[in-house]
Design a protein around this motif. Structure first.
Motif, short mmCIF file in Angstrom:
data_model
loop_
_atom_site.label_atom_id
_atom_site.label_comp_id
_atom_site.label_asym_id
_atom_site.label_seq_id
_atom_site.Cartn_x
_atom_site.Cartn_y
_atom_site.Cartn_z
N ILE A 130 0.82 -0.91 -0.42
CA ILE A 130 0.27 -0.15 -0.64
C ILE A 130 1.10 0.89 0.35
N ILE A 131 1.80 1.28 0.64
CA ILE A 131 2.79 2.56 0.76
C ILE A 131 3.30 2.57 -0.73
N ASP A 132 3.36 1.63 -1.05
CA ASP A 132 4.63 1.28 -2.09
C ASP A 132 3.65 2.48 -3.60
N PHE A 133 1.94 1.64 -3.58
CA PHE A 133 1.49 2.45 -4.43
C PHE A 133 0.56 3.56 -4.27
N PHE A 134 1.01 4.18 -2.91
CA PHE A 134 0.67 5.21 -2.87
C PHE A 134 1.91 6.34 -2.48
N GLN A 135 3.23 5.48 -3.06
CA GLN A 135 4.36 6.57 -3.58
C GLN A 135 4.76 6.84 -5.08
N ASN A 136 4.00 5.39 -5.81
CA ASN A 136 4.12 5.69 -7.09
C ASN A 136 5.11 4.98 -7.69
N GLN A 137 5.08 3.21 -6.36
CA GLN A 137 6.76 2.66 -5.99
C GLN A 137 6.74 1.24 -6.63
N LEU A 138 4.97 0.83 -6.72
CA LEU A 138 4.62 -0.61 -6.54
C LEU A 138 4.97 -1.13 -7.97
N ASP A 139 5.73 -2.28 -7.86
CA ASP A 139 5.96 -3.26 -8.49
C ASP A 139 5.05 -3.74 -9.15
N ALA A 140 4.12 -3.42 -10.70
CA ALA A 140 3.30 -4.51 -11.61
C ALA A 140 3.84 -6.09 -11.50
N LYS A 141 4.50 -6.34 -11.64
CA LYS A 141 5.04 -7.74 -11.68
C LYS A 141 5.43 -8.40 -10.39
N ALA A 142 4.84 -7.60 -9.47
CA ALA A 142 4.84 -8.62 -8.22
C ALA A 142 3.96 -9.13 -8.11
N HIS A 143 2.70 -9.26 -8.60
CA HIS A 143 1.73 -9.70 -8.42
C HIS A 143 0.66 -9.74 -10.06
N PRO A 144 -0.36 -10.02 -10.28
CA PRO A 144 -1.02 -10.38 -11.06
C PRO A 144 -1.73 -8.60 -11.77
N TYR A 145 -3.01 -9.21 -9.96
CA TYR A 145 -3.19 -7.55 -9.48
C TYR A 145 -2.93 -6.12 -9.55
N PHE A 146 -1.65 -6.26 -9.73
CA PHE A 146 -0.89 -4.81 -8.91
C PHE A 146 -0.93 -4.28 -10.78
N GLU A 147 -0.88 -5.24 -12.17
CA GLU A 147 -0.79 -4.88 -13.69
C GLU A 147 -2.23 -3.97 -13.57
N GLU A 148 -3.48 -4.23 -13.15
CA GLU A 148 -4.44 -3.71 -13.22
C GLU A 148 -4.38 -2.59 -12.76
N ILE A 149 -2.83 -2.31 -11.53
CA ILE A 149 -4.06 -0.47 -10.98
C ILE A 149 -2.58 -0.08 -11.16
N ALA A 150 -1.62 -0.44 -11.99
CA ALA A 150 -0.26 0.42 -11.82
C ALA A 150 -0.40 1.35 -12.46
N GLY A 151 -1.19 2.16 -13.68
CA GLY A 151 -0.84 3.42 -13.56
C GLY A 151 -2.08 4.21 -13.10
N GLN A 152 -2.75 3.70 -12.17
CA GLN A 152 -3.05 4.70 -10.65
C GLN A 152 -2.34 5.49 -10.48
N LYS A 153 -3.25 7.48 -10.04
CA LYS A 153 -2.16 7.86 -9.43
C LYS A 153 -3.48 8.14 -7.80
N VAL A 154 -2.91 7.40 -7.31
CA VAL A 154 -4.07 7.48 -6.01
C VAL A 154 -2.82 7.85 -4.49
N SER A 155 -3.93 8.57 -3.58
CA SER A 155 -2.59 8.49 -2.26
C SER A 155 -4.24 9.11 -1.17
N SER A 156 -4.15 8.85 0.07
CA SER A 156 -4.95 9.31 1.38
C SER A 156 -3.77 9.62 1.91
#
Length: 272
Positions: A130-156
């Motif tokens: 989650i931290i990586d996702f909010f910092q635009n550092q999520l590895d899209a290859k680490a899990h199939p679901y991550f490929e679906e959200i790789a282009g999203q730019k979100v935060s909280s």
């Protein structure tokens, strides 16, 4: 005569050897003498640090330390500072943010849930995703679901993990990208005037007691800076798109423990 000169020279050399040996022994005793070391330390200047909240300087040994930051007191550590950062949260800056519209301060808290990958927290620690996702550092290859959200730019603004750890990504003075297309009591663009709080969860599991306790402390601290805050779930402000925080978020427990007035919970206490 020559014999006497040899005897005198030998006696002198023995005397010098004996003095040197005693000098070495004396230095060794001083080295292993705690009082001597303590006296030496007292003469060395102690490192000074600066309180993150009030900027006063103080000896490092007297400071409260959290997440590599220093505070002069527990009260300052437990406070939202003038820049909108919570002292007892881990700071993990997100690039996904904007300035709020002029003369707008937050008056709404939106509660969400998030889990990456969905439900994986049940088996192992997964909050770093989650931290990586909010910092635009999520590895899209680490899990199939991550490929679906790789282009999203979100935060909280805040994330509360399953263990109750509080992480902050955006200053409360700024606008986090958490609400999307939304409306609260006729007001559009909720990001402009809200604070987003994510609870690590998937909507299919009860939240942890540690999360409720951290949420209670967070809300009380926020209310000291922003009085008369109102509260809603993401599903309340975007009902056609979102379902979080979901049926397992206990609004009655939340209201009871925070002592929030019912008028500040316009969607009521029913789980939804």
């Amino acid at each position: 005569m020559f014999k006497w000169l040899l005897l005198l020279a030998g006696a002198y050399l023995f005397y010098r050897w004996l003095r040197g040996k005693k000098h070495i022994q004396t230095r060794g005793r001083e080295t292993h003498n705690p009082k001597s070391n303590k006296a030496q330390r007292l003469t060395e200047p102690e490192e000074m640090v600066q309180c993150q909240y009030c900027k006063v300087h103080l000896p490092k040994s007297e400071a409260k330390i959290f997440d590599e930051r220093f505070y002069c007191s527990q009260d300052h550590l437990n406070t939202l500072d003038q820049q909108g950062w919570m002292g007892y949260a881990k700071w993990r800056l997100s690039p996904n943010q904007d300035v709020r519209p002029e003369n707008i301060s937050p008056d709404l808290v939106v509660i969400h849930h998030i889990s990456l990958p969905p439900g994986e927290f049940k088996e192992k620690e997964a909050s770093q995703y989650i931290i990586d996702f909010f910092q635009n550092q999520l590895d899209a290859k680490a899990h199939p679901y991550f490929e679906e959200i790789a282009g999203q730019k979100v935060s909280s603004h805040f994330l509360i993990t399953r263990t109750g750890e509080l992480i902050q990504f955006v200053s409360t003075q700024n606008k986090a990208w958490h609400a999307g297309v939304s409306s609260f009591m006729g007001r559009e663009k909720c990001n402009d005037f809200s604070i987003g709080v994510e609870l690590e969860g998937d909507g299919d599991s009860p939240f942890e007691e540690a999360q409720y306790q951290t949420l209670k402390k967070l809300i009380r601290t926020l209310e000291s800076r922003y009085p008369n805050l109102q509260f809603a779930g993401h599903s309340d402000i975007a009902p056609d798109r979102k379902t979080d925080p979901g049926m397992y978020f206990d609004w009655k427990k939340f209201q009871k423990e925070t002592n929030i007035s019912l008028k500040n919970l316009p969607y009521g206490l029913t789980s939804r």
